[in-house]
Design a protein around this motif. Structure first.
Motif, PDB file in Angstrom:
ATOM      1  N   ASP A 107      10.146   1.898  -9.436  1.00  0.00           N
ATOM      2  CA  ASP A 107      10.621   0.524  -9.549  1.00  0.00           C
ATOM      3  C   ASP A 107       9.526  -0.328 -10.190  1.00  0.00           C
ATOM      4  N   PRO A 108       9.718  -0.775 -11.434  1.00  0.00           N
ATOM      5  CA  PRO A 108       8.669  -1.533 -12.133  1.00  0.00           C
ATOM      6  C   PRO A 108       8.263  -2.813 -11.400  1.00  0.00           C
ATOM      7  N   HIS A 109       9.231  -3.523 -10.825  1.00  0.00           N
ATOM      8  CA  HIS A 109       8.928  -4.776 -10.135  1.00  0.00           C
ATOM      9  C   HIS A 109       8.020  -4.545  -8.935  1.00  0.00           C
ATOM     10  N   ARG A 110       8.317  -3.526  -8.149  1.00  0.00           N
ATOM     11  CA  ARG A 110       7.533  -3.255  -6.948  1.00  0.00           C
ATOM     12  C   ARG A 110       6.131  -2.756  -7.303  1.00  0.00           C
ATOM     13  N   MET A 111       6.070  -1.859  -8.272  1.00  0.00           N
ATOM     14  CA  MET A 111       4.770  -1.343  -8.662  1.00  0.00           C
ATOM     15  C   MET A 111       3.901  -2.427  -9.292  1.00  0.00           C
ATOM     16  N   LYS A 112       4.522  -3.323 -10.052  1.00  0.00           N
ATOM     17  CA  LYS A 112       3.763  -4.424 -10.655  1.00  0.00           C
ATOM     18  C   LYS A 112       3.179  -5.327  -9.571  1.00  0.00           C
ATOM     19  N   ALA A 113       3.973  -5.584  -8.535  1.00  0.00           N
ATOM     20  CA  ALA A 113       3.485  -6.419  -7.437  1.00  0.00           C
ATOM     21  C   ALA A 113       2.277  -5.778  -6.765  1.00  0.00           C
ATOM     22  N   ALA A 114       2.333  -4.459  -6.579  1.00  0.00           N
ATOM     23  CA  ALA A 114       1.209  -3.755  -5.951  1.00  0.00           C
ATOM     24  C   ALA A 114      -0.017  -3.750  -6.857  1.00  0.00           C
ATOM     25  N   ASP A 121      -0.679  -5.948  -9.312  1.00  0.00           N
ATOM     26  CA  ASP A 121      -1.173  -7.319  -9.448  1.00  0.00           C
ATOM     27  C   ASP A 121      -1.994  -7.737  -8.228  1.00  0.00           C
ATOM     28  N   ALA A 122      -1.659  -7.166  -7.084  1.00  0.00           N
ATOM     29  CA  ALA A 122      -2.396  -7.483  -5.859  1.00  0.00           C
ATOM     30  C   ALA A 122      -3.658  -6.638  -5.722  1.00  0.00           C
ATOM     31  N   GLY A 123      -3.892  -5.748  -6.690  1.00  0.00           N
ATOM     32  CA  GLY A 123      -5.093  -4.932  -6.675  1.00  0.00           C
ATOM     33  C   GLY A 123      -5.073  -3.802  -5.673  1.00  0.00           C
ATOM     34  N   ARG A 124      -3.873  -3.338  -5.294  1.00  0.00           N
ATOM     35  CA  ARG A 124      -3.781  -2.269  -4.290  1.00  0.00           C
ATOM     36  C   ARG A 124      -3.856  -0.879  -4.912  1.00  0.00           C
ATOM     37  N   TYR A 125      -3.773  -0.781  -6.245  1.00  0.00           N
ATOM     38  CA  TYR A 125      -3.877   0.499  -6.935  1.00  0.00           C
ATOM     39  C   TYR A 125      -4.832   0.377  -8.112  1.00  0.00           C
ATOM     40  N   LEU A 126      -5.578   1.455  -8.374  1.00  0.00           N
ATOM     41  CA  LEU A 126      -6.545   1.487  -9.470  1.00  0.00           C
ATOM     42  C   LEU A 126      -6.286   2.718 -10.322  1.00  0.00           C
ATOM     43  N   ASP A 127      -6.273   2.551 -11.645  1.00  0.00           N
ATOM     44  CA  ASP A 127      -6.067   3.670 -12.555  1.00  0.00           C
ATOM     45  C   ASP A 127      -7.280   4.591 -12.567  1.00  0.00           C
ATOM     46  N   VAL A 128      -7.031   5.881 -12.778  1.00  0.00           N
ATOM     47  CA  VAL A 128      -8.107   6.863 -12.891  1.00  0.00           C
ATOM     48  C   VAL A 128      -8.461   7.006 -14.368  1.00  0.00           C
ATOM     49  N   PRO A 129      -9.656   6.628 -14.788  1.00  0.00           N
ATOM     50  CA  PRO A 129     -10.027   6.719 -16.214  1.00  0.00           C
ATOM     51  C   PRO A 129      -9.890   8.145 -16.750  1.00  0.00           C
ATOM     52  N   ASP A 171       0.813  -1.214   0.000  1.00  0.00           N
ATOM     53  CA  ASP A 171       0.000   0.000   0.000  1.00  0.00           C
ATOM     54  C   ASP A 171       0.850   1.269   0.000  1.00  0.00           C
ATOM     55  N   ASP A 172       2.119   1.154   0.381  1.00  0.00           N
ATOM     56  CA  ASP A 172       2.983   2.338   0.461  1.00  0.00           C
ATOM     57  C   ASP A 172       4.066   2.371  -0.607  1.00  0.00           C
ATOM     58  N   ILE A 173       4.083   1.393  -1.511  1.00  0.00           N
ATOM     59  CA  ILE A 173       5.098   1.367  -2.564  1.00  0.00           C
ATOM     60  C   ILE A 173       5.057   2.641  -3.397  1.00  0.00           C
ATOM     61  N   THR A 194       0.680 -11.119   1.307  1.00  0.00           N
ATOM     62  CA  THR A 194       0.776 -10.349   0.063  1.00  0.00           C
ATOM     63  C   THR A 194       1.240  -8.930   0.333  1.00  0.00           C
ATOM     64  N   LEU A 195       0.670  -8.282   1.322  1.00  0.00           N
ATOM     65  CA  LEU A 195       1.040  -6.898   1.627  1.00  0.00           C
ATOM     66  C   LEU A 195       2.525  -6.762   1.955  1.00  0.00           C
ATOM     67  N   PHE A 196       3.082  -7.743   2.610  1.00  0.00           N
ATOM     68  CA  PHE A 196       4.479  -7.688   3.034  1.00  0.00           C
ATOM     69  C   PHE A 196       5.429  -8.401   2.059  1.00  0.00           C
ATOM     70  N   SER A 197       4.939  -8.794   0.890  1.00  0.00           N
ATOM     71  CA  SER A 197       5.748  -9.616  -0.018  1.00  0.00           C
ATOM     72  C   SER A 197       7.035  -8.903  -0.452  1.00  0.00           C
ATOM     73  N   ILE A 198       6.944  -7.651  -0.860  1.00  0.00           N
ATOM     74  CA  ILE A 198       8.142  -6.914  -1.278  1.00  0.00           C
ATOM     75  C   ILE A 198       9.043  -6.634  -0.089  1.00  0.00           C
ATOM     76  N   ALA A 199       8.449  -6.288   1.042  1.00  0.00           N
ATOM     77  CA  ALA A 199       9.244  -6.022   2.243  1.00  0.00           C
ATOM     78  C   ALA A 199      10.034  -7.257   2.657  1.00  0.00           C
TER      79      ALA A 199
END
Length: 212
Positions: free
Chosen positions: A69-76, A78-86, A60-62, A137-142
């Protein structure tokens, strides 16, 4: 002695051979730029500067800690923690209702869903903190960072880590003043988000992170 142990000794007021230092860049892009000038990798910059801390974050804080960082943002994502603004290129919402621009160079958000909750009780009544029960999942990158760097550096969780300020409540100082002087800050504030805070903080301690 590892960098991690040195910092912990200083925190615990033990005698040490020297005081640990830390040079933290305001954005990762600047750190990468400096690494290029020095002919070093990003990780080598930390060693070159004598740093002792590696910052990481829950998903949630990435966006605030390492959105380049593409890897970290992709993980977030993919986990559905971010949503694009149309219709708004680069703008995203996290599940707490905070809005960010992934293309700018800063860490700050563009929207606080509960910014005026001390004046409008309905904002708080209608707000629900996101589900954080999937802590693995939330702590996966950490946990990746802890395994990679924890044997030497002190791995520190940076960001909000689920605390109630995440949703944009009034500044902590103002909150305390309002509560102490006027008793106007709604008690239900803590009931809404305190469980999320305790869950994240408990997990942080059990897994060996230092949390801001």
């Amino acid at each position: 002695m590892t960098r991690s142990q040195l910092i912990l000794d200083v925190i615990n007021k033990k005698n040490t051979s020297y005081l640990p230092s830390q040079c933290t860049f305001s954005s990762r892009s600047k750190k990468i730029e400096v690494a290029g000038y020095l002919g070093l990798t990003e990780d080598e910059v930390d060693v070159y500067l004598g740093n002792h801390i590696k910052f990481t974050a829950i998903l949630d804080d990435i966006i605030q800690v390492d959105k380049l960082d593409p890897h970290r943002m992709k993980a977030a994502r993919d986990a559905g923690r971010y949503l694009d603004v149309p219709g708004e290129d680069g703008m995203i919402y996290d599940l707490w209702g905070m809005k960010y621009n992934v293309n700018d160079g800063g860490y700050f958000n563009y929207c606080h869903p509960l910014q005026n909750c001390d004046e409008d009780d309905s904002l708080l009544d209608d707000y629900h903190a996101p589900d954080i029960t999937d802590m693995d999942t939330l702590f996966s990158i950490a946990e990746e960072d802890l395994k990679q760097y924890g044997s030497d550096f002190l791995v520190e969780l940076s960001g909000y880590n689920g605390i109630w300020e995440k949703a944009g409540f009034p500044a902590f100082f103002n909150c305390l003043c309002s509560k102490t002087l006027f008793n106007v800050f709604p008690e239900s504030t803590y009931e809404h988000l305190s469980p999320s805070s305790r869950t994240d903080q408990d997990r942080s301690g059990r897994y060996g992170y230092l949390s801001e």
